[in-house]
Design an enzyme around this catalytic site. Structure first.
Site, PDB file in Angstrom:
ATOM      1  N   HIS A 109      53.442 -77.724 -96.828  1.00 21.80           N
ATOM      2  CA  HIS A 109      53.705 -78.602 -95.685  1.00 21.80           C
ATOM      3  C   HIS A 109      52.830 -78.099 -94.541  1.00 21.80           C
ATOM      4  CE1 HIS A 109      57.698 -78.451 -97.719  1.00 21.80           C
ATOM      5  NE2 HIS A 109      57.907 -79.668 -97.267  1.00 21.80           N
ATOM      6  N   ASP A 112      54.204 -75.050 -92.896  1.00 22.19           N
ATOM      7  CA  ASP A 112      54.243 -73.796 -93.671  1.00 22.19           C
ATOM      8  C   ASP A 112      52.998 -72.982 -93.374  1.00 22.19           C
ATOM      9  OD1 ASP A 112      56.248 -75.153 -95.027  1.00 22.19           O
ATOM     10  OD2 ASP A 112      54.998 -75.569 -96.785  1.00 22.19           O
TER      11      ASP A 112
HETATM   12  C1  XUL Z   1      63.589 -80.474-100.404  1.00 18.92           C
HETATM   13  C2  XUL Z   1      62.342 -80.494-101.192  1.00 18.92           C
HETATM   14  C3  XUL Z   1      61.085 -80.360-100.407  1.00 18.92           C
HETATM   15  C4  XUL Z   1      59.982 -81.228-100.907  1.00 18.92           C
HETATM   16  C5  XUL Z   1      58.742 -81.213-100.036  1.00 18.92           C
HETATM   17  O1  XUL Z   1      64.731 -80.586-101.136  1.00 18.92           O
HETATM   18  O2  XUL Z   1      62.371 -80.561-102.391  1.00 18.92           O
HETATM   19  O3  XUL Z   1      60.721 -79.020-100.436  1.00 18.92           O
HETATM   20  O4  XUL Z   1      59.593 -80.849-102.185  1.00 18.92           O
HETATM   21  O5  XUL Z   1      59.000 -81.619 -98.742  1.00 18.92           O
END
Ligand code: XUL
Ligand code: CO
Length: 449
Positions: A109, A112
């Site tokens: 993300h 992150d």
């Molecule tokens: C949350 C989840 C996230 C997504 C990416 O449950 O799985 O980590 O994979 O935003």
């Protein structure tokens, strides 16, 4: 990747390159079943499985839970003079980890990788400083980006949602992040771009206009799709279903719900499913069920590989360890044609009390070994042919004669009913589904017999 990457400092000392040592090895820091170069069917294990590391769980999560503070003092965050210095260290640690483990894909993300700034412009500047470093490290190590995404759920401004927020200004702020995260994904040669609808749902229908929120979500996704394509992004966009948590009800509830949504809003050409095992469990589905639904719709894309706890109603995000679950998942994935741009992203975290320097490696080693077993069992099911042949035979009556005419849409209900009536009740016997027989075969395969 025979060597591993080291930045200014070694963040996982005393751990070298993780190697395959075979099922009898007693070395905890070795693969027992994942042998990357081994051919299974037509491809090497590593090309079937396409493992990826999740940046957020592996390098950002620090053991915090709703009842307690952080338990993991990550060395990359220690003694840093600025959040950007921490981000640089963290990236060095991440690439050291990827290359020691021998995994050449990752997912992230925006937040992150780079800290949020005082303004959208500063946040973007931070992100692109880190993207430049990631690009260099990708080139140096051969590691690639499986997918990128934007975190539009952690900051309090998104407490009522991002694209589904009742305030237009917040939707616009979410756009600043999604636009930049798409740019970052393109810059890093990402194979895909993911949307997990973190808070795209509701807490109470007393304050929610559901139709408007769903329309806004579709509008936002359409704009993101158009922007990505205009910038030259060729890969799939993924929706990652989850029924609840953090909201009471999320619009991307499960695979079938997302398929309906994508088709209704005309997004099914550009979007596919990223299916997470633990989310399937929260929706009261098996992991393999979700994969099968996506494959049947021609919309299977990628996987967030983890597992839940069948007795917990929340997203525990543990490493996948069940050979049976992995085998059934790989059986669905192989029959869907395997991964093209997708992969198995370990959206999994070590436990709050797993605080040793080795634990992150051990979780991934176990998960990779489990999927390697799953892959071999799935290939065995296909090669042995007993189970697929049984399934095929069950539908043989649709392959010729009236059955085939029905399947091709060449029959009206009156004719179908006439055939039923003429056949009468006696002609049709009961034929066993033989589930126990098939489950017994699967158990033999699981033991390699
Ligand atoms: C949350 C989840 C996230 C997504 C990416 O449950 O799985 O980590 O994979 O935003
Ligand atoms: Co996920």
């Amino acid at each position: 990747m025979d060597n591993y990457y080291l930045g200014k400092k070694e963040y996982f000392p005393k751990i070298g390159k993780i190697k395959y040592e075979g099922p009898k090895s007693k070395n905890p820091l070795a693969f027992k079943f994942y042998n990357p170069e081994k051919k299974v069917g037509k491809k090497k294990m590593k090309d079937h499985l396409r493992f990826a590391i999740a940046y957020w769980h592996s390098f950002c999560a620090d053991g915090v839970d709703p009842f307690g503070a952080a338990t993991m003092a990550h060395p990359w965050n220690q003694g840093v003079k600025s959040p950007m210095e921490g981000a640089e260290n963290k990236m060095d640690a991440a690439f050291e980890f990827f290359t020691k483990l021998g995994v050449d894909l990752y997912c992230f993300h925006d937040r992150d990788m780079a800290p949020e700034g005082e303004s959208p412009a500063e946040s973007e500047k931070n992100l692109f400083t880190m993207v430049a470093k990631a690009k260099k490290l990708q080139k140096a190590t051969g590691v690639k980006l499986l997918w990128g995404t934007a975190n539009v759920f952690t900051n309090p401004r998104f407490m009522n949602g991002a694209a589904t927020n009742p305030e237009f200004g917040v939707v616009a702020l979410a756009a600043t992040q999604v636009k930049a995260a798409i740019d970052a994904t393109i810059e890093l040669g990402g194979a895909g771009y993911t949307f997990w609808g973190g808070r795209e749902g509701y807490m109470s229908l007393l304050n929610t206009d559901m139709k408007r929120e769903k329309d806004n979500l579709a509008r936002f996704l359409t704009m993101a799709r158009d922007y990505g394509r205009k910038q030259g992004f060729k890969g799939p966009f993924y929706i990652e279903p989850k029924p609840m948590e953090p909201t009471k009800h999320q619009y991307d509830y499960d695979t079938e719900t997302v398929i309906g949504f994508l088709r209704y809003y005309g997004l099914d050409k550009d979007f596919r499913l990223n299916i997470e095992a633990n989310h399937a469990e929260l929706a009261n589905h098996d992991f393999a069920h979700e994969l099968e639904c996506a494959a049947a719709a021609g919309l299977f894309g990628s996987v967030d590989a983890n597992r839940g706890d069948p007795r917990n109603g929340w997203d525990t995000d543990q490493f996948p360890m069940s050979y049976q679950e992995c085998a059934l998942a790989m059986y669905a994935i192989l029959r869907a044609g395997g991964f093209s741009s997708g992969g198995l992203n370990f959206d999994a975290k070590i436990r709050r009390n797993s605080v040793d320097n080795q634990d992150l490696f051990l979780g991934h080693i176990g998960g990779m070994d489990s999927f390697a077993v799953g892959l071999e069992v799935a290939q065995r099911i296909i090669d042995d042919g007993l189970i697929p042949a049984f399934t095929k035979k069950r539908y043989a009556s649709f392959n010729s004669g009236d059955g085939a005419r029905f399947a091709k849409g060449q029959m009206k209900l009156e004719e179908l009913a006439k055939i039923g009536s003429e056949g009468g009740y006696k002609k049709i016997g009961l034929s066993s589904g033989r589930q126990e027989y098939l489950e017994n075969i699967l158990n033999q395969y699981l033991l390699g017999l």
